[in-house]
Design an enzyme around this catalytic site. Structure first.
Site, short mmCIF file in Angstrom:
data_model
loop_
_atom_site.label_atom_id
_atom_site.label_comp_id
_atom_site.label_asym_id
_atom_site.label_seq_id
_atom_site.Cartn_x
_atom_site.Cartn_y
_atom_site.Cartn_z
N HIS A 46 32.78 37.72 31.10
CA HIS A 46 34.03 38.15 31.73
C HIS A 46 33.82 39.47 32.49
CE1 HIS A 46 36.00 35.91 28.15
NE2 HIS A 46 36.15 35.15 29.22
N LYS B 262 53.62 29.39 18.88
CA LYS B 262 52.71 29.20 17.75
C LYS B 262 51.43 28.50 18.19
CE LYS B 262 52.82 28.20 12.87
NZ LYS B 262 51.88 27.13 12.62
N ARG C 209 30.97 28.60 35.17
CA ARG C 209 29.67 28.51 34.51
C ARG C 209 28.95 27.21 34.84
NH1 ARG C 209 32.46 30.14 28.96
NH2 ARG C 209 33.81 28.61 29.93
N SER D 30 33.87 32.78 24.86
CA SER D 30 34.54 33.41 23.71
C SER D 30 34.49 32.50 22.50
CB SER D 30 36.00 33.72 24.06
OG SER D 30 36.07 34.61 25.12
#
Ligand code: PNS
Length: 167
Positions: free
Chosen positions: A17, A41, A94, A131
């Site tokens: 990032h 949620k 990517r 991540s």
């Protein structure tokens, strides 16, 4: 003033990032890293870090760039771009998996507004970094120290230890 938005969940921010933020900062007058802070949620249940924690970690990591800042956003990224008068969304690609997903989002965003999406090809040395993989590898004790900023690595290690202890 050419302003770009780099949107994402950044749970947590990685060196991949940061590479994109820095390269975007060289192309635009201002770059706003936009952290999705959707409180629903489904959007938060699988997050390791709260939106405030993600904002804090990114603010520290982008401090070397004077024209990069970070803001939270809710709702549509195109509405956020309109609100802050950004002309472009910048994303890293990517590989083909990212391309398929990002193409559809870029086209939807173009349908909604006149904001342009600009893709930067990920540095090949970072094309395996995500991540979610960083979290998975770290959760099994793998070394991810070179894949996130040092301060993020400390918080990641601490959070995973808390989780293991059942906190
Ligand atoms: O880290 P991610 O999962 O790639 O981030 C995705 C994000 C937050 C950039 C994307 O889900 C998004 O833009 N969400 C805001 C809601 C929205 O605009 N959805 C329509 C996208 S076409």
């Amino acid at each position: 003033m050419r302003r770009a938005v780099c949107p994402g969940s950044f749970d947590p921010v990685t060196i991949g990032h940061l590479d994109i933020f820095g390269r975007a900062a060289a192309l635009f007058d201002e770059v706003v890293v936009a952290v999705g802070v959707n409180k629903s949620k489904s959007a938060t249940s699988n997050r390791l870090f709260t939106s405030d924690e993600r904002l804090e970690m990114i603010a520290a990591a982008v401090s070397p760039w004077s024209n990069v800042n970070v803001q939270g956003f809710t709702g549509l990224v195109t509405d956020f771009c309109r609100d802050i008068e950004a002309q472009a969304i910048v994303k890293g690609l990517r590989g083909s998996g990212d391309y398929d997903y990002e193409l559809q989002m870029a086209q939807m965003n173009a349908h909604l507004t006149d904001v342009e999406t600009v893709f930067l090809m990920t540095d090949p040395s970072m094309s395996f970094v995500s991540s979610s993989l960083v979290k998975e590898v770290a959760s099994f004790g793998g070394d991810v120290s070179g894949l996130v900023p040092p301060a993020v690595f400390e918080r990641l290690t601490a959070r995973l230890a808390e989780r293991r202890a059942g906190a």
